[in-house]
Structure formats: C-alpha cells, structure tokens
Scaffold this motif. Structure first.
Motif, PDB file in Angstrom:
ATOM      1  N   TRP A  52       1.671  -1.323   0.137  1.00  0.00           N
ATOM      2  CA  TRP A  52      -0.335  -0.178   0.358  1.00  0.00           C
ATOM      3  C   TRP A  52       1.173   1.226   0.448  1.00  0.00           C
ATOM      4  N   TRP A  53       1.828   1.136   0.756  1.00  0.00           N
ATOM      5  CA  TRP A  53       2.295   2.521   0.728  1.00  0.00           C
ATOM      6  C   TRP A  53       3.757   2.941  -0.075  1.00  0.00           C
ATOM      7  N   ALA A  54       4.217   1.401  -0.708  1.00  0.00           N
ATOM      8  CA  ALA A  54       4.864   1.628  -2.436  1.00  0.00           C
ATOM      9  C   ALA A  54       3.693   2.373  -3.003  1.00  0.00           C
ATOM     10  N   LEU A  55       2.558   1.795  -3.320  1.00  0.00           N
ATOM     11  CA  LEU A  55       1.606   2.798  -3.891  1.00  0.00           C
ATOM     12  C   LEU A  55       1.426   4.005  -3.681  1.00  0.00           C
ATOM     13  N   TRP A  56       0.955   4.187  -2.762  1.00  0.00           N
ATOM     14  CA  TRP A  56       0.852   5.564  -2.426  1.00  0.00           C
ATOM     15  C   TRP A  56       2.033   6.599  -2.535  1.00  0.00           C
ATOM     16  N   LEU A  57       3.214   6.336  -2.858  1.00  0.00           N
ATOM     17  CA  LEU A  57       4.628   7.128  -2.734  1.00  0.00           C
ATOM     18  C   LEU A  57       4.432   7.359  -4.435  1.00  0.00           C
ATOM     19  N   LEU A  58       4.280   6.169  -4.729  1.00  0.00           N
ATOM     20  CA  LEU A  58       3.941   5.782  -6.779  1.00  0.00           C
ATOM     21  C   LEU A  58       3.335   6.825  -7.270  1.00  0.00           C
ATOM     22  N   SER A  59       2.123   6.919  -6.307  1.00  0.00           N
ATOM     23  CA  SER A  59       0.729   8.110  -7.074  1.00  0.00           C
ATOM     24  C   SER A  59       1.616   9.577  -6.624  1.00  0.00           C
ATOM     25  N   ALA A  60       1.852   9.142  -5.336  1.00  0.00           N
ATOM     26  CA  ALA A  60       2.615  11.100  -4.924  1.00  0.00           C
ATOM     27  C   ALA A  60       3.396  11.928  -5.997  1.00  0.00           C
ATOM     28  N   ARG A  61       4.641  10.304  -6.024  1.00  0.00           N
ATOM     29  CA  ARG A  61       6.006  11.206  -7.036  1.00  0.00           C
ATOM     30  C   ARG A  61       5.185  10.941  -8.346  1.00  0.00           C
ATOM     31  N   TRP A  62       4.815  10.299  -9.471  1.00  0.00           N
ATOM     32  CA  TRP A  62       4.615  10.176 -10.362  1.00  0.00           C
ATOM     33  C   TRP A  62       3.651  10.136 -11.045  1.00  0.00           C
ATOM     34  N   GLY A  63       2.409   9.792 -10.424  1.00  0.00           N
ATOM     35  CA  GLY A  63       0.773  10.355 -10.385  1.00  0.00           C
ATOM     36  C   GLY A  63       0.223   8.570 -11.838  1.00  0.00           C
ATOM     37  N   LEU A  64       1.101   8.237 -11.560  1.00  0.00           N
ATOM     38  CA  LEU A  64       0.679   6.086 -12.172  1.00  0.00           C
ATOM     39  C   LEU A  64      -1.111   6.177 -11.945  1.00  0.00           C
ATOM     40  N   LEU A  65      -1.016   6.104 -10.734  1.00  0.00           N
ATOM     41  CA  LEU A  65      -2.447   6.107 -10.717  1.00  0.00           C
ATOM     42  C   LEU A  65      -3.031   6.908  -9.139  1.00  0.00           C
ATOM     43  N   THR A  66      -4.708   6.951  -8.641  1.00  0.00           N
ATOM     44  CA  THR A  66      -4.783   7.737  -8.340  1.00  0.00           C
ATOM     45  C   THR A  66      -4.725   6.848  -6.926  1.00  0.00           C
ATOM     46  N   MET A  67      -4.731   7.587  -5.605  1.00  0.00           N
ATOM     47  CA  MET A  67      -5.291   6.691  -4.547  1.00  0.00           C
ATOM     48  C   MET A  67      -5.975   7.526  -4.090  1.00  0.00           C
TER      49      MET A  67
END
Length: 423
Positions: A52-67
């Motif tokens: 979950w945290w990795a997905l959140w960080l990916l979203s925060a940095r690159w916007g690859l997905l919307t959390m």
C-alpha cells in the motif's frame, strides 16, 4: 537469572524424521503455537503494508495511479501500521512464546493468543481498507488493533504477576509494551477527533518508547546467550546496569522530543551511542561463528550507526538550525536495525521451532543482504536530489527483498514440525 530456560528450541535441534508421506500445508497448523500464528500474521502484514505504501509513494511522485484521499495523512498511517501492527505481530508472537519459558511457567494455549492475532490482522486490514476509501475503515481498524493489543498485554501481564522471581528482561519488555499501548491509545484519540498533537505523540512513542527498548532488551538477553552456545570460549556479557542506563537515556530522548527540543536530543543520543558501541564490542564473538549468528551481529551494528546519525542531526540543528538528514536517522533505525534483526531473529526462531537446522538459508541471506541495500538507499533518499523517487524505489526494493523470505517462512508455519514434535 535462568539462562537455560531462555529457549531450548533456539539451541537444540533434533534428528529429523523422514516419513513416507509428509502432510501438506494446513491452516490449522497456525494455531499450534503463538509464534506460528503471530509470525504468519506479521509476515502477511509486512508485505500488505508496504505494498500500500509503495503504491501511495508512486502515486505521489509520478501520478501513475490515483490513490483515494484519506481523512488521515497517509504518512502517519504508514508510521502507525508499521510501528503498532507489523512489527508488534512478531513481538507478541515471540514474547507469548518465551515469557513462560523465561519464568518457568506453563505455555499458553491457543485460546490465549488467537484473539491477539485476530485483533492485529483485523486491525491492519481495516486500516488499509480505510486508506483505500472504505467508510469507517480507519476507526474500526484502530478499535480492532486496541482489542488485540489489550488481550496480548493482559496475557503477558498475568504471566508477570504469576512469576515467583523477577525476570528483569520480561519487565523491561512489558515497560516498552506499555509505552506502545499509550502511543496506540494516543493515535486512537486523534482518530476519534482529538488534536493532531495526539497523533504525533503516538508516532513518537512507537519508535523510542516501544520498538527500540524491546529490540535492545531481547538482544541484551539472547545475543550473548546465542553466541555462548555457538562460539568456543565465548564469555557472555549482559549486566543489568547497561540495560538500566539505556532505559534512562531513552526516557530522556522521549522527554526532549515530546517537548520539541530536537536540537538537544544529542544529550540523550550520544550516551546511547556510547552504550551501543560498548555492547557491540563486548558481544561480538572474536572467533569463527555460524552465519545465523553473524547476521544477528551485523544487523545489530545498525544500532550505533543509526544513533550516530541521530547525534549528527541534533548537533547540526543546534549549530546551524537545519535538519539536514530529515527522516534518515529514523529509517536507519527502522529498516537497518529493526528490519535486519527481524530477518535474522525470525529466521532463527522459525528454523528452531520447526525442527530444522539453525542455519541462514539462501532465501534468508538474500532478504538480509537486500535489506542492507534498502536501508542505505532510504537514508540516502533524504539528501538525494529527487527524494520522492528514491523513497518510492526503496519501498519497491523492500517488497522485492522480503517477498521470497515471507513466502518461505509462511509455508513453514502452515506445516507441522519436521521432527514430529508438538509446537
């Protein structure tokens, strides 16, 4: 102090049986012993929380997905889940197993520890579902977590009250758990509508109040004991004054931090650094040692490293007014020390309690070495040009490092012991 009662399974392994048809994995085997259930839950939590945290960080940095946006800041949820659910699952599994042995009392039955596991796994699942947008997920998750913690504490406290003597290591662990319980209650109060200061109190108590003293207490009791059984001519060193001094400095650190005096934390952290260097020097075996023991001491070396970073951070702030290392010292402690020792210690317990040889297998070595790289990467992320990217990469690297190890130990907990014994 009765060192022989520390843990027979850690020091002896028996001739393995070779049945013609070995039974396969079964969920029922998880309830055979506290460490099986709680380590299985901890291992599952370890990957779920970081995914979950990795997905959140990916979203925060690159916007690859919307959390989904949560009512609670995601970084605070990450801290609470790791400090109060992931690592405590392993801690309760270990302590519910060894407290009776340390005190010469009967082992706990499954009705004593099953509710603890249900509370911790239910709490984490609901918190993560709440973070994913489920209404009331976060409050329900905190309530379940408190339930699991309350039952676990009560079981351990009853053992302490039933003890005829005084096992100081058990009392030290209980003091740390009470700090943790206070921190969990503080964060729950914030979720219920209290001031955000309560959330920060809960997060700060989790590191130096709960996790550091428990890790240090277990190392103080067990590491010289392990080394004495594996290295010829080794003289165990574990004076209680050292543990008392460490606790005194931890209390000072918490007092300064809770009063927002971070520039003066070196007053507590410098003595902690000196105490940790002394212990590492006295405990480190001078002769040849098996790989499992070597992993424990390499992991322990992160203690003075992380404390040195804390001292540097505090002194730099005192002299120049800047926090140059950010969360670097905390992640040296959490990933470097707590992560490394988690892999080494859980591997040892899992091997010994499943009737397997006390060895670091290839999967465990991969996880251990990879965690060293992850810890360095996460500390360096604080001073790297693109901190958000390095934080996300570190989270993914954590998952890659630990997934094979979690899969291996998880399967072991689903199988009966190889030597045919109970447990």
């Amino acid at each position: 102090m009765d060192v022989k009662a520390d843990c027979a399974p850690y020091t002896h392994h028996h001739a393995m049986q070779s049945p013609t048809a070995r039974p396969g994995p079964a969920l029922g085997n998880l309830a055979r012993a506290p460490h099986r259930l709680m380590f299985f839950i901890g291992a599952s939590n370890l990957l779920l929380a970081m995914a979950w945290w990795a997905l959140w960080l990916l979203s925060a940095r690159w916007g690859l997905l919307t959390m989904p946006t949560t009512s609670v800041y995601a970084g605070w949820l990450h801290a609470v889940v790791m400090q109060y659910l992931v690592l405590p699952s392993f801690i309760f599994g270990f302590l519910l197993t060894v407290f009776p042995r340390w005190m010469g009392l009967p082992e706990l039955s499954r009705r004593h520890y099953l509710p603890v596991g249900i509370g911790l796994i239910g709490g984490q699942l609901m918190l993560l579902l709440g973070a994913a947008g489920l209404p009331f997920g976060i409050p329900i998750g905190m309530a379940l977590s408190l339930m699991g913690w309350s039952i676990g504490l009560w079981r351990l406290l009853r053992l302490l009250l039933a003890e005829r003597g005084r096992t100081w290591h058990a009392r030290s662990c209980m003091a740390a758990l009470l700090f943790g319980y206070a921190g969990l209650c503080a964060f729950t109060a914030f979720i219920a509508g209290a001031d955000p200061a309560w959330a920060l109190l809960g997060i700060k108590l989790g590191g130096f109040g709960l996790l550091l003293p428990i890790y240090v207490t277990v190392a103080h009791r067990m590491f010289p004991f392990f080394a004495g059984n594996a290295v010829a001519g080794y003289t165990p060193w574990r004076p209680l004054w050292w543990l008392a001094a460490f606790w005194g400095c931890i209390a000072l650190h918490l007092l300064l931090e809770l009063n927002q005096q971070s520039a003066w934390l070196w007053l507590a952290d410098l003595p902690l650094l000196l105490l940790s260097c002394l212990a590492l020097w006295r405990w480190w075996p001078r002769g040849a040692m098996p790989g499992l023991l070597r992993a424990l001491f390499i992991g322990l070396a992160w203690l003075p490293v992380s404390l040195a970073l804390y001292v540097a951070q505090s002194l730099t702030e005192l002299l120049g007014g800047q926090m140059i290392l950010g969360r670097g010292p905390a992640h040296a402690l959490f990933i470097g020390l707590f992560g490394s020792l988690l892999v080494a210690m859980v591997t040892r317990v899992t091997q010994g309690h499943s009737g397997r040889p006390l060895q670091m297998n290839a999967v465990a070595w991969f996880a251990f070495v990879a965690i060293q790289a992850v810890a360095i990467m996460r500390v360096m992320a604080e001073i790297a040009p693109d901190a958000g990217a390095w934080q996300a990469v570190s989270a993914i690297a954590w998952l890659l490092a630990l997934s094979p190890w979690v899969a291996r130990i998880g399967r072991i907990y689903l199988l009966p012991r190889q030597d045919g014994r109970e447990g």
